[in-house]
Design a protein around this motif. Structure first.
Motif, short mmCIF file in Angstrom:
data_model
loop_
_atom_site.label_atom_id
_atom_site.label_comp_id
_atom_site.label_asym_id
_atom_site.label_seq_id
_atom_site.Cartn_x
_atom_site.Cartn_y
_atom_site.Cartn_z
N VAL A 276 -6.21 -2.57 -6.65
CA VAL A 276 -5.03 -3.40 -6.84
C VAL A 276 -5.00 -4.54 -5.83
CG1 VAL A 276 -2.50 -3.46 -6.71
CG2 VAL A 276 -3.63 -1.57 -7.89
N MET A 277 -5.33 -4.23 -4.58
CA MET A 277 -5.37 -5.27 -3.55
C MET A 277 -6.49 -6.27 -3.79
SD MET A 277 -2.72 -4.43 -1.94
CE MET A 277 -2.70 -5.51 -0.50
N SER A 278 -7.58 -5.81 -4.43
CA SER A 278 -8.65 -6.73 -4.80
C SER A 278 -8.18 -7.69 -5.88
CB SER A 278 -9.88 -5.96 -5.27
OG SER A 278 -10.52 -5.33 -4.19
N ALA A 279 -7.38 -7.18 -6.83
CA ALA A 279 -6.79 -8.06 -7.86
C ALA A 279 -5.88 -9.09 -7.20
CB ALA A 279 -6.01 -7.22 -8.87
N HIS B 121 -9.04 -5.53 2.03
CA HIS B 121 -8.17 -4.40 1.74
C HIS B 121 -8.94 -3.27 1.05
CE1 HIS B 121 -4.78 -6.82 2.92
NE2 HIS B 121 -4.99 -7.69 1.95
N ASN B 122 -9.72 -3.65 0.02
CA ASN B 122 -10.46 -2.65 -0.75
C ASN B 122 -11.47 -1.93 0.12
OD1 ASN B 122 -11.58 -1.12 -2.78
ND2 ASN B 122 -11.90 -2.83 -4.18
N ALA B 123 -12.25 -2.70 0.88
CA ALA B 123 -13.27 -2.09 1.75
C ALA B 123 -12.62 -1.18 2.79
CB ALA B 123 -14.09 -3.18 2.44
N GLN C 249 -6.39 -6.16 7.85
CA GLN C 249 -6.23 -4.71 7.89
C GLN C 249 -4.85 -4.32 8.41
OE1 GLN C 249 -8.63 -2.82 6.49
NE2 GLN C 249 -9.70 -4.78 6.16
N TYR C 250 -4.26 -5.21 9.21
CA TYR C 250 -2.94 -4.92 9.75
C TYR C 250 -1.85 -4.94 8.68
CZ TYR C 250 -4.08 -4.48 14.66
OH TYR C 250 -4.55 -4.01 15.86
N PHE C 251 -2.18 -5.39 7.48
CA PHE C 251 -1.19 -5.45 6.40
C PHE C 251 -1.56 -4.54 5.23
CE2 PHE C 251 -0.97 -9.31 8.87
CZ PHE C 251 0.37 -9.37 9.16
N SER C 252 -2.50 -3.64 5.44
CA SER C 252 -2.83 -2.68 4.39
C SER C 252 -3.23 -1.34 4.99
CB SER C 252 -3.94 -3.22 3.48
OG SER C 252 -5.10 -3.57 4.22
N THR C 253 -4.38 -1.27 5.67
CA THR C 253 -4.86 0.01 6.18
C THR C 253 -4.16 0.45 7.47
OG1 THR C 253 -6.68 -1.09 7.35
CG2 THR C 253 -7.13 -0.29 5.13
N SER D 108 0.83 -1.21 0.00
CA SER D 108 0.00 0.00 0.00
C SER D 108 0.87 1.26 0.00
CB SER D 108 -0.96 0.00 1.20
OG SER D 108 -0.24 -0.09 2.42
N LEU D 109 2.00 1.22 0.74
CA LEU D 109 2.90 2.37 0.75
C LEU D 109 3.60 2.52 -0.59
CD1 LEU D 109 4.51 1.86 4.28
CD2 LEU D 109 2.72 3.47 3.66
N TYR D 110 4.00 1.42 -1.21
CA TYR D 110 4.66 1.45 -2.52
C TYR D 110 3.74 2.06 -3.57
CZ TYR D 110 6.21 -0.47 -7.04
OH TYR D 110 6.58 -0.63 -8.35
N LEU D 111 2.49 1.66 -3.56
CA LEU D 111 1.54 2.15 -4.56
C LEU D 111 1.22 3.63 -4.37
CD1 LEU D 111 -0.91 -0.90 -4.67
CD2 LEU D 111 0.86 -0.33 -6.33
#
Length: 403
Positions: free
Chosen positions: A57-60, A359-361, A233-237, A40-43
């Motif tokens: 992207v995380m949904s993909a 991730h998307n939500a 969520q601990y690995f994205s948001t 998420s930080l890279y994107l």
């Protein structure tokens, strides 16, 4: 101190040598997955994507994981777990390296989708292999050893990954991911080939039951999906929350995520050995794990004090340590009477669907309603998870009384 050390060492005794090799292969593979916690930080930083694009992207990522898990289960039942694991490790190594050259939103969605199809073929095959290499009485501890390998890899990976980003930038992570996948594949050939590792014959089931017809198992899968929805969520948001609300650097975020893996490495195996000998059944322990995970988000909204960040991570770590090993054990126990690849594929798919929607939500909720309301939503979903697990426990007790 000596007694504690002896107890810790004894918790590892009695495990098959092949299980240790499988754990080492998993450790090498997962230590290289540094890209995922920083995705998420890279994107947002390197590619300047907005939160809605990051969510898609995380949904993909999750959609590829669903197909990969399903395909891995099907292939495991047809050609065997060994071939599936090797193909997955080798091909995903090349694909991780190639991912860094995709810069547009559309190409990244397609690239991550394809990568996860190949990479997540490994998961159901690995679970079936674990069932083949471990004795029934040691299965939960064997699963815990694999989780220790995963978490040790994740504890080292993010911390080292943060340093690599500061030194070489994000491309270095993609090269390391690819290299470690290839190393894990080569190790698999040398130490876990069918000729070198003796497996239990019980992995093959005569007249297997279809997972599609197992209603109790589907209730478990839905419960696990909701649990993973919150946990992921601990690995994205949550890393974004650390950065936006507290101004943490990638290295500091990596250290916090790494602390999670380190705590699991130190405490999970003795905890599982103790819980195995307790009066609690698997469903109740999954319920307890969901409870602690719910608390981890509840405390984030108590106060903006940074100490609650560490308290929340501690609660999440306890929830993870208690819930996941027994969720794995529940699925493998259920799979013994069916198509094992199929059962473990659906077990893995529950996480894959959580990647698609979680991730998307989470990104969309933060973008529209902020972190405070998003964490409240996660608390509600965790409470729903606890309700479903309680229903699962009652139905399982009824099933046991009939049989």
């Amino acid at each position: 101190m000596k007694t504690l050390f002896t107890t810790y060492i004894n918790s590892f005794k009695g495990l098959n040598r092949a299980v240790w090799w499988l754990a080492l292969i998993t450790l090498i593979n997962r230590a290289g997955t540094m890209v995922i916690p920083f995705m998420s930080l890279y994107l947002t930083e390197d590619l300047c994507f907005d939160l809605k694009q990051v969510g898609w992207v995380m949904s993909a990522f999750g959609a590829g994981s669903v197909i990969g898990s399903w395909l891995g289960g099907q292939l495991t039942d047809k050609i065997g777990y060994y071939k599936v694991m090797f193909i997955s490790l080798l091909l995903s190594g090349f694909m991780f390296v190639g991912l860094q050259y995709l810069q547009t939103f559309e190409s990244l969605c397609l690239g991550i989708f394809a990568l996860m199809i190949i990479a997540d073929m490994f998961r159901p095959a690995m679970f079936v292999a674990l069932g083949a290499y471990s004795k029934p009485e040691n299965r939960t501890r064997s699963l815990t050893l694999i989780r220790l390998a995963i978490n040790l890899g994740f504890s080292a990976g993010p911390a080292v990954g943060g340093l690599i980003i500061l030194t070489f930038g994000y491309p270095g992570l993609f090269w390391i991911d690819g290299f470690t996948c290839a190393i894990a594949g080569l190790l698999l050939i040398n130490v876990l080939s069918p000729k070198k590792a003796k497996a239990n014959p019980e992995v093959k089931v005569e007249n297997p039951q279809s997972a599609y017809k197992d209603g109790l198992f589907w209730l478990f899968v839905v419960s696990l999906f909701l649990f993973a929805f919150v946990f992921l969520q601990y690995f994205s948001t949550v890393p974004l929350y650390y950065k936006d609300s507290f101004g943490m650097t990638e290295f500091e975020i990596g250290l916090i995520l790494g602390a999670n893996g380190f705590l699991i490495f130190i405490f999970e195996m003795p905890l599982i050995k103790w819980l195995e000998s307790s009066k609690y059944n698997k469903e109740w322990l999954i319920f307890i794990g969901a409870f602690f995970t719910m608390l981890s988000f509840l405390v984030l909204n108590i106060s903006p004090w940074i100490g609650f960040v560490f308290i929340g991570m501690l609660f999440m770590t306890v929830g993870e340590m208690v819930a996941f090993p027994f969720a794995n054990a529940f699925a493998m126990e259920r799979a013994k009477k069916g198509n094992q690849g199929q059962y473990m594929a659906f077990f893995s798919i529950s996480f894959s669907f959580a990647h698609i929607f979680g991730h998307n939500a989470g990104m969309q909720l933060i973008d529209n309603f902020g972190y405070f309301n998003t964490w409240n939503v996660m608390v509600v979903i965790a409470l729903l998870t606890m309700l479903l697990v309680y229903i699962l426990m009652k139905k399982k007790q009824k099933e046991n009384s009939i049989t």
